[in-house]
Structures are given as structure tokens and as C-alpha cells.
Design a protein around this motif. Sequence first.
Motif, PDB file in Angstrom:
ATOM      1  N   GLU A 440     -17.227 -57.742  84.217  1.00 39.13           N
ATOM      2  CA  GLU A 440     -18.093 -56.885  83.433  1.00 39.13           C
ATOM      3  C   GLU A 440     -18.953 -57.725  82.495  1.00 39.13           C
ATOM      4  O   GLU A 440     -18.600 -58.841  82.118  1.00 39.13           O
ATOM      5  N   TRP A 441     -20.099 -57.160  82.113  1.00 42.92           N
ATOM      6  CA  TRP A 441     -21.006 -57.846  81.191  1.00 42.92           C
ATOM      7  C   TRP A 441     -20.396 -57.887  79.799  1.00 42.92           C
ATOM      8  O   TRP A 441     -19.849 -56.900  79.313  1.00 42.92           O
ATOM      9  N   GLN A 442     -20.506 -59.044  79.149  1.00 41.24           N
ATOM     10  CA  GLN A 442     -20.014 -59.242  77.792  1.00 41.24           C
ATOM     11  C   GLN A 442     -21.026 -60.043  76.986  1.00 41.24           C
ATOM     12  O   GLN A 442     -21.879 -60.739  77.553  1.00 41.24           O
ATOM     13  N   ARG A 443     -20.933 -59.917  75.666  1.00 44.49           N
ATOM     14  CA  ARG A 443     -21.717 -60.789  74.799  1.00 44.49           C
ATOM     15  C   ARG A 443     -21.163 -62.208  74.882  1.00 44.49           C
ATOM     16  O   ARG A 443     -19.948 -62.410  74.936  1.00 44.49           O
ATOM     17  N   ALA A 444     -22.037 -63.186  74.900  1.00 45.58           N
ATOM     18  CA  ALA A 444     -21.575 -64.575  75.025  1.00 45.58           C
ATOM     19  C   ALA A 444     -20.707 -64.987  73.849  1.00 45.58           C
ATOM     20  O   ALA A 444     -19.806 -65.808  73.997  1.00 45.58           O
ATOM     21  N   GLY A 445     -20.954 -64.421  72.664  1.00 45.12           N
ATOM     22  CA  GLY A 445     -20.136 -64.752  71.510  1.00 45.12           C
ATOM     23  C   GLY A 445     -18.713 -64.247  71.612  1.00 45.12           C
ATOM     24  O   GLY A 445     -17.838 -64.690  70.865  1.00 45.12           O
ATOM     25  N   GLU A 446     -18.450 -63.295  72.527  1.00 39.90           N
ATOM     26  CA  GLU A 446     -17.107 -62.756  72.695  1.00 39.90           C
ATOM     27  C   GLU A 446     -16.281 -63.562  73.686  1.00 39.90           C
ATOM     28  O   GLU A 446     -15.101 -63.248  73.878  1.00 39.90           O
ATOM     29  N   ILE A 447     -16.845 -64.561  74.341  1.00 38.09           N
ATOM     30  CA  ILE A 447     -16.138 -65.380  75.336  1.00 38.09           C
ATOM     31  C   ILE A 447     -15.828 -66.727  74.696  1.00 38.09           C
ATOM     32  O   ILE A 447     -16.742 -67.507  74.396  1.00 38.09           O
ATOM     33  N   PRO A 448     -14.558 -67.063  74.454  1.00 39.20           N
ATOM     34  CA  PRO A 448     -14.216 -68.319  73.732  1.00 39.20           C
ATOM     35  C   PRO A 448     -14.703 -69.576  74.440  1.00 39.20           C
ATOM     36  O   PRO A 448     -15.146 -70.516  73.783  1.00 39.20           O
ATOM     37  N   GLU A 449     -14.644 -69.626  75.777  1.00 41.65           N
ATOM     38  CA  GLU A 449     -15.015 -70.860  76.468  1.00 41.65           C
ATOM     39  C   GLU A 449     -16.501 -71.154  76.419  1.00 41.65           C
ATOM     40  O   GLU A 449     -16.938 -72.254  76.788  1.00 41.65           O
ATOM     41  N   LEU A 450     -17.308 -70.215  75.977  1.00 40.88           N
ATOM     42  CA  LEU A 450     -18.746 -70.450  75.823  1.00 40.88           C
ATOM     43  C   LEU A 450     -19.124 -70.757  74.385  1.00 40.88           C
ATOM     44  O   LEU A 450     -20.317 -70.830  74.066  1.00 40.88           O
ATOM     45  N   GLY A 451     -18.141 -70.941  73.512  1.00 39.37           N
ATOM     46  CA  GLY A 451     -18.430 -71.151  72.100  1.00 39.37           C
ATOM     47  C   GLY A 451     -19.290 -72.377  71.826  1.00 39.37           C
ATOM     48  O   GLY A 451     -20.170 -72.373  70.970  1.00 39.37           O
ATOM     49  N   SER A 452     -19.054 -73.450  72.575  1.00 38.73           N
ATOM     50  CA  SER A 452     -19.828 -74.695  72.355  1.00 38.73           C
ATOM     51  C   SER A 452     -21.126 -74.739  73.123  1.00 38.73           C
ATOM     52  O   SER A 452     -21.850 -75.729  73.049  1.00 38.73           O
ATOM     53  N   TYR A 453     -21.405 -73.687  73.878  1.00 37.37           N
ATOM     54  CA  TYR A 453     -22.633 -73.671  74.681  1.00 37.37           C
ATOM     55  C   TYR A 453     -23.647 -72.659  74.163  1.00 37.37           C
ATOM     56  O   TYR A 453     -24.589 -72.320  74.855  1.00 37.37           O
TER      57      TYR A 453
END
Length: 457
Positions: A440-453
Amino acid sequence: MNNWPKFLPDPTSCARGFALSISFWLIVSLLWPNAYYYSYGFSRRYWYTMRSSDFQAVITFAWLCQILLFAFYHWGLTKLAEWVEIRRHNQQPPTVSAWQHWREGVIAFLTLPAAIVMGIPAISIFMLPVNRSSGALIALILGTALASAYLYHFRFAKLLKIILKFLGIFYADLLKIFELLLVPVVTGTPFFLLTIATAQILPKQLLPLTTFFLVVCVLLSAIVGYAALQYWSAHLVNWAAMWWPAESPGHSRIQARKAWKHNTTATSQSFVRHTTSWHLAANDATNLICLNLIASVLGVIGFLLFGESSEWSETQEEILGSAVALVWVALWHFWGWPREVEIARGKPEAKKSQSSAKKKRSPNSNSAPPNPVEQELNQLKATTGMNRMKSVRRSTQPTPEIADWYVFRSGEAKGPYTKLQLWEIQEITARTKVRRGEAEWQRAGEIPELGSYLTQK
């Protein structure tokens, strides 16, 4: 669709063109008194007394209705597509913002006048075998629909956007020039009135000194007026950034303006202590002085070309006035506005240091991590008292990451990308909608592994 001829409108463009033409001409035929009374055989006395403004009002009303109608069409088609997507894939599709619906209405509103003008040859051809009013209506619909389909097919709205953007920049610069000239008039009015009131009292020998003080007072009052406008404009931008919809046009720009030094310091400093407002006011005053000097120089040139100002014709006055306005706009656009942006944003050195720090923190680091086995051996040697340590070699290059990330932009899914490509190419922020695979679509800020990207904007 890849084999569709390029010179023929695609089915989507044809559907939009016919919808636009039918919606407009049916409203006109129903509301125009001439068509109503002529078609249904009622009293024609109203036709002889009908004013031309009635026809203009009907045309304007039908034209404005296209915004609401096409927004409703787009909303209905979106709901239908969502229903089909849910039934076929049992998955909730990405939500479409309200601006996307209204955008279709605005495009239809801007396309219709060009479609009517460009469709005149086709309307004339369809009119040849027509003898009745109902046939004339069909000819109008077909001719306008044909032109609209071609305008939609060749993306007339994109070209129109470029033109309107250019005109918007021009008029924005022109309004800024009016502001630079209007503020001294408003703030300097009390000093003008005081000078007129005391003109009979003061001797004529003090007239040059009085004029000098009047000019100084008007300039100083103008600086105060400019500073007040700049200060409260910062508060206005900060207030607008709080409720501006995220998917609406101008959201990224207003958020960038909110991050400027001029806007961030306005919330914590008073008007008197807000230094950037006074610096911006000094920039406006400098441009005001330059505008007056340019007007004086062009006035001298006009005197040399046309003679005394009382002898100038109306055409000569318009030529000189247009030249002054264009030079003023060019001066503000290429010199005044860049200087204002530089002051409002803050020192460029700080910006460079932030960009260099960002490069240091960039996840675009392809160097392999240390070999964990050799690290553990060195730790065991240290515990046993051995002083000679083996240099830790880098482990082999890890396998490349699979591109399985998608970004939701402009109403459609784009990808696939790797996490590094999300940062470098798409420049995702915490609010960007992303998904991995078929999730499902999510905000990028809600996904921990994308925090540095995430890109900070």
C-alpha cells in the motif's frame, strides 16, 4: 495506442473535445433567448428588444460553467476507475487530490476560446448543407469538438501554461513597480500637506532647503512603509503555509518561502528589530531612486527627440511611457528581485555549507563495509595482548539493490527505483507517497528504512 497515427487525436482527446463542445453549445442554445423563441415559436417581440449584453452574458455563463462541469466529469471518472480497480485487484488505488479535478476544469475553460476560433473553418463547412436552427447547432458542436480534440491531443494546455507563466512574471514585476511608486505617495502625503500649509509662512529664501527636507522626509517615510510591508508579508506567508493544501499548485514554493531567513525570524522578532525587513526596505528604496533616475534620463531623451512636453502627441507620450515601464520592469527583474531573494534567504555561505554537509551525509557511498571476520580476529588478538594487528580489509562489494520502489507523482505511479534513486532522481521528502512492490502507498517519512534517503525541502 503505440500504432495510433500521430496526426489524429487519440480517443481520450476526442472524448474530452466532444464533452467540452456539447456542454458549451447546449447551455448557450438553452439560455439564449433568440434560439429559445425562434425554435419554439413563441412571441418574437423580445428578440427585437434584446440587447447585445444578453448574448454576452449567456456566452460568459456557459464558459464559466465548464470549470464546474469538467471538474465534476473528472471526479466521476475517477470514482468509476477506483471502483473498477477495487473489483479487479481488490486493492485501494491512490487517492486523487481535489486540485486534480479542478485542474481539468481550468484547462477546459482556457481551451474553449481557442477551440471556437480554430474551429471556425470546420463550422463553416458543416454549415453549408444546413437550413434549420437544429442543424446549425450540430454544426457548431462538430466544428468546435474537432478543434478541441486536436488542442487536447497536441497539449495546448501545456503551451498555454508556459505563456501564462511568462505573462504572470511580467505582471508580477509590473505590480512591484506600482508598489515602489505608490508607497512613497501614501507615506509622504502628510509631509506634502505640511509643506503646502507652511508655504505662505516661510520666506522664499528657504524654499530650496524646504524642498530638500521634503524629499528626505518622503524617502525616509517610504523606507518605513517598505519595511512594514516586508514584515507583514512574512507573517502572511507563514500563515498561508499552515493551511495551503499539499497537492495544490504553489505548495512547494510557499513552503520554501517559509524556510527563508526573512520568514523564520519574523515570528521571533518585532518590527523594529527585524533586520531583514529593513534590509529589504533599503533595497526597495535603492530601486526607487534608480527608477526616478531612469525616468529623468528617458525624459531628457524624449525632450531631445520630441521637444517640449506640452508639444508631445498622444502617440509620443505612449511610446515614451511604454519605454519607461519596460526599462523599470527589466531593472527590477534582473537586478532588484535577485537582490531581494538573496537578502530574504540569508547568507549564501550558510547555504553552501549546508549543501556540502549534505554531500558528506549522502547515502551515495558505494564503499564496501569492513570485513566482520577480520574485525573479530583483531579484537581477539587485543584481548590476548598481541600488539600486531592485521589491517581490516573491506569485504566484497555487496549485491546491487533490487529496484522495487515506486513513487506516486502527478496522479500516476513512477518507477521502479532503488532507495538511492529515490533520493537522487525523485528527491523524495517525508510527505512523498511511496510503496515497495505491490504494498500500500505510504508517506516516505513513515518508513524507517528510508529515513536517510529523504530530501529536506
